[in-house]
Motif scaffolding. Structure first.
Motif, PDB file in Angstrom:
ATOM      1  N   THR A 287     -16.587  -9.747  40.738  1.00 48.74           N
ATOM      2  CA  THR A 287     -17.064 -10.275  42.121  1.00 48.74           C
ATOM      3  C   THR A 287     -18.391 -11.140  42.267  1.00 48.74           C
ATOM      4  O   THR A 287     -18.760 -11.439  43.361  1.00 48.74           O
ATOM      5  N   ASN A 288     -18.864 -11.364  41.147  1.00 44.36           N
ATOM      6  CA  ASN A 288     -19.908 -12.634  41.321  1.00 44.36           C
ATOM      7  C   ASN A 288     -19.807 -13.533  39.968  1.00 44.36           C
ATOM      8  O   ASN A 288     -19.698 -13.121  38.887  1.00 44.36           O
ATOM      9  N   SER A 289     -20.267 -15.002  40.514  1.00 44.73           N
ATOM     10  CA  SER A 289     -19.981 -15.878  39.431  1.00 44.73           C
ATOM     11  C   SER A 289     -20.967 -15.924  38.292  1.00 44.73           C
ATOM     12  O   SER A 289     -21.043 -16.237  37.230  1.00 44.73           O
ATOM     13  N   LYS A 290     -21.958 -15.314  38.424  1.00 45.93           N
ATOM     14  CA  LYS A 290     -23.151 -15.127  37.551  1.00 45.93           C
ATOM     15  C   LYS A 290     -22.924 -13.821  36.554  1.00 45.93           C
ATOM     16  O   LYS A 290     -22.743 -12.895  37.003  1.00 45.93           O
ATOM     17  N   TRP A 291     -23.007 -14.183  35.348  1.00 49.59           N
ATOM     18  CA  TRP A 291     -22.545 -13.202  34.126  1.00 49.59           C
ATOM     19  C   TRP A 291     -23.640 -13.200  33.278  1.00 49.59           C
ATOM     20  O   TRP A 291     -24.513 -14.133  33.125  1.00 49.59           O
ATOM     21  N   TYR A 292     -23.947 -11.984  32.258  1.00 49.72           N
ATOM     22  CA  TYR A 292     -25.074 -11.910  31.758  1.00 49.72           C
ATOM     23  C   TYR A 292     -24.628 -11.567  30.175  1.00 49.72           C
ATOM     24  O   TYR A 292     -23.596 -11.162  30.058  1.00 49.72           O
ATOM     25  N   LEU A 293     -25.454 -11.976  29.209  1.00 50.12           N
ATOM     26  CA  LEU A 293     -25.419 -11.647  27.837  1.00 50.12           C
ATOM     27  C   LEU A 293     -26.681 -10.848  27.332  1.00 50.12           C
ATOM     28  O   LEU A 293     -27.737 -11.352  27.278  1.00 50.12           O
ATOM     29  N   ALA A 294     -26.432  -9.385  26.949  1.00 49.59           N
ATOM     30  CA  ALA A 294     -27.563  -8.939  26.573  1.00 49.59           C
ATOM     31  C   ALA A 294     -27.279  -8.826  24.954  1.00 49.59           C
ATOM     32  O   ALA A 294     -26.433  -8.348  24.389  1.00 49.59           O
ATOM     33  N   THR A 295     -28.422  -8.857  24.251  1.00 51.47           N
ATOM     34  CA  THR A 295     -28.300  -8.790  22.820  1.00 51.47           C
ATOM     35  C   THR A 295     -29.882  -8.436  22.313  1.00 51.47           C
ATOM     36  O   THR A 295     -30.779  -8.476  22.952  1.00 51.47           O
ATOM     37  N   THR A 296     -29.795  -8.181  20.841  1.00 49.98           N
ATOM     38  CA  THR A 296     -31.189  -8.029  20.420  1.00 49.98           C
ATOM     39  C   THR A 296     -31.257  -8.969  19.006  1.00 49.98           C
ATOM     40  O   THR A 296     -30.209  -9.298  18.581  1.00 49.98           O
ATOM     41  N   VAL A 297     -32.875  -9.751  19.066  1.00 47.95           N
ATOM     42  CA  VAL A 297     -32.959 -10.472  17.883  1.00 47.95           C
ATOM     43  C   VAL A 297     -34.151 -10.143  17.389  1.00 47.95           C
ATOM     44  O   VAL A 297     -34.989  -9.073  17.806  1.00 47.95           O
ATOM     45  N   SER A 298     -34.689 -10.527  16.094  1.00 48.75           N
ATOM     46  CA  SER A 298     -35.869 -10.139  15.308  1.00 48.75           C
ATOM     47  C   SER A 298     -37.129 -10.795  16.269  1.00 48.75           C
ATOM     48  O   SER A 298     -36.912 -11.737  16.921  1.00 48.75           O
ATOM     49  N   PRO A 299     -37.998 -10.237  15.993  1.00 52.66           N
ATOM     50  CA  PRO A 299     -39.537 -10.855  16.725  1.00 52.66           C
ATOM     51  C   PRO A 299     -39.542 -12.270  16.499  1.00 52.66           C
ATOM     52  O   PRO A 299     -40.166 -13.064  17.275  1.00 52.66           O
ATOM     53  N   GLU A 300     -39.233 -12.651  15.140  1.00 48.27           N
ATOM     54  CA  GLU A 300     -39.289 -14.127  14.909  1.00 48.27           C
ATOM     55  C   GLU A 300     -38.692 -14.917  15.833  1.00 48.27           C
ATOM     56  O   GLU A 300     -38.890 -16.108  16.184  1.00 48.27           O
ATOM     57  N   VAL A 301     -37.114 -14.400  15.770  1.00 50.62           N
ATOM     58  CA  VAL A 301     -36.432 -15.321  16.699  1.00 50.62           C
ATOM     59  C   VAL A 301     -36.977 -15.245  18.212  1.00 50.62           C
ATOM     60  O   VAL A 301     -36.997 -16.492  18.884  1.00 50.62           O
ATOM     61  N   ALA A 302     -37.279 -13.926  18.529  1.00 50.95           N
ATOM     62  CA  ALA A 302     -37.844 -13.886  19.939  1.00 50.95           C
ATOM     63  C   ALA A 302     -39.063 -15.039  20.374  1.00 50.95           C
ATOM     64  O   ALA A 302     -39.263 -15.255  21.417  1.00 50.95           O
ATOM     65  N   GLU A 303     -39.685 -15.146  19.411  1.00 52.55           N
ATOM     66  CA  GLU A 303     -40.934 -16.220  19.828  1.00 52.55           C
ATOM     67  C   GLU A 303     -40.442 -17.477  20.021  1.00 52.55           C
ATOM     68  O   GLU A 303     -41.241 -18.373  20.555  1.00 52.55           O
ATOM     69  N   ARG A 304     -39.256 -17.897  19.611  1.00 57.51           N
ATOM     70  CA  ARG A 304     -38.679 -19.129  19.922  1.00 57.51           C
ATOM     71  C   ARG A 304     -38.141 -19.236  21.171  1.00 57.51           C
ATOM     72  O   ARG A 304     -37.533 -20.316  21.513  1.00 57.51           O
TER      73      ARG A 304
END
Length: 427
Positions: free
Chosen positions: A252-269
């Motif tokens: 019912t909404n055109s906006k969709w999401y992707l939830a995931t987890t990454v390492s702290p090194e990747v998160a910094e980028r």
């Protein structure tokens, strides 16, 4: 011993030694790497990390009664208005056959009505010509791949054929009688279908998806505010089942999401508010530019990341658990074996001062007209046993330098022997 037997044995021994000699020669030749070439080609190396996550959307499950046969009407990713029929539920095979017959009669009735509207006493000869013209029009549209008016052309052609069958002084009366008879058959079939056929209607407007996986009640945009890395891990471990009687769902909404987890090194980028390319390659192949909505602090070595997009909703409407590549950057260049890349001391002349100095230059030897030719390159990325490189040109290259620069398709020499410009290479 007979002479023929001796000759046969000698021939067999000779053939054996010939085969052994050939195999030995092939092995020695394969080990001889003094001179051989490899064709280079353009290649792209991605600076990317792999991540597994969940797609989250605003979804409403469409349910109906339990049935033996479910006939879903909308296509995957098709937009559906509220109140539109989305599925027929049949109790048995006879109910499905009745529905098919009903559709056929309804279409025939529409064609008769269409023919009745155009009934103007046209004589048979003119109708024949009109039918021929309609056939030519259909064939022309098909030949040119023009399907924009195919439905209208087909209906017009069928109408002309029907009108030809009723082309008489009583044509209008016959058409009206045929329509009335069909109407009676349709009403009888509709009455019978009411006992074993159920129509499921869309409770709201949205994008249709035939897959209801049971996550609809636990994964929705509002729950993202309270989602953590720990709760995300629990959601990934779940194996829900689709609701009973589900025939699909509406997004019912055109906006969709992707939830995931990454390492702290990747998160910094990852910077909130910026966009990143997400590449899908499992159940659907494609790239989506997604906005970085949220990046959490590390919890047990994992950082929760929330990405969003309003694109490719129809393409991703069936996806839920997905392993994707988060692409930060892509480098385009030429892929060459590491063995072909050399570092040599070469004389370099400054174009402004004319001063010649000796510098270490990275490059490859290319086979040109049976001779070795050194071409300078710059290493862009390490790709295992290969490098991704690009040609090195002066600040102001000449036309000749552009033509002779290293490029995809060149035959690079992979050799352990000493090489130099102009060396004649033999196979």
């Amino acid at each position: 011993m007979k002479q023929g037997t001796v000759i046969t044995r000698i021939m067999i021994v000779l053939m054996f030694f010939m085969v052994c000699a050939y195999l030995l020669f092939s092995v020695l030749r394969s080990l001889d790497d003094r001179t051989y070439t490899v064709t280079t080609y353009a290649h792209t190396v991605d600076d990317a990390v792999e991540a597994t996550g969940l797609l989250i959307r605003a979804e409403t499950v469409v349910t109906g009664q339990t049935a033996a046969i479910v006939d879903v009407l909308p296509d995957q990713g098709e937009k559906v208005r509220a109140g539109a029929a989305v599925a027929y539920l049949y109790q048995d095979e006879s109910a499905l056959d009745r529905r098919r017959e009903l559709r056929t009669l309804t279409l025939e009735q529409e064609q008769l009505k269409y023919a009745l509207q155009g009934q103007d006493g046209t004589d048979a000869s003119r109708l024949d010509q009109s039918i021929v013209d309609a056939m030519v029009g259909l064939r022309t549209s098909a030949a040119y791949g023009d399907l924009t008016s195919l439905e209208e052309q087909s209906l017009s052609f069928k109408s002309l054929v029907i009108r030809h069958g009723y082309a008489s002084d009583a044509g209008v009366d016959e058409l009206s009688a045929a329509i009335t008879a069909l109407d009676a058959q349709i009403q009888a079939l509709q009455s019978a279908s009411a006992l074993d056929t159920t129509t499921v209607y869309a409770p709201c407007s949205g994008t249709f998806s035939a897959m209801a996986d049971g996550y609809e009640s636990t994964l929705y945009p509002d729950m993202l505010e309270s989602l953590t890395a720990a709760s995300f891990k629990q959601l990934m471990a779940q194996d829900p089942t689709a609701p009973a009687g589900a025939v699909g769902k509406l997004i019912t909404n055109s906006k969709w999401y992707l939830a995931t987890t990454v390492s702290p090194e990747v998160a910094e980028r990852l910077v909130v508010g910026r966009s990143v390319t997400v590449r899908f390659s499992r159940d659907w192949s494609g790239e989506v530019s997604m906005k970085i909505e949220r990046v959490d602090e590390a919890t047990d070595g994992a950082c929760l990341v929330i990405l969003s997009s309003t694109r490719n909703l129809a393409d991703t409407s069936m996806l839920r658990k997905q392993t994707v590549d988060i692409v930060f950057n892509s480098l385009d260049g030429i892929r060459v074996p590491k063995k072909a890349v050399r570092t040599e001391n070469r004389a370099v002349t400054d174009p402004e001062t004319g001063e010649t100095t000796t510098k270490q230059v990275i490059g490859v030897y290319v086979l040109t007209a049976a001779q070795a030719e050194f071409k300078a390159v710059e290493i862009l990325a390490d790709d295992g046993d290969y490098y991704l490189v690009q040609a090195v040109l002066p600040d102001v290259p000449t036309d000749n330098q552009l033509k002779t620069a290293f490029r995809a398709g060149d035959q690079v020499i992979v050799s352990s022997d000493e090489l130099y410009d102009g060396k004649v290479m033999t196979k």
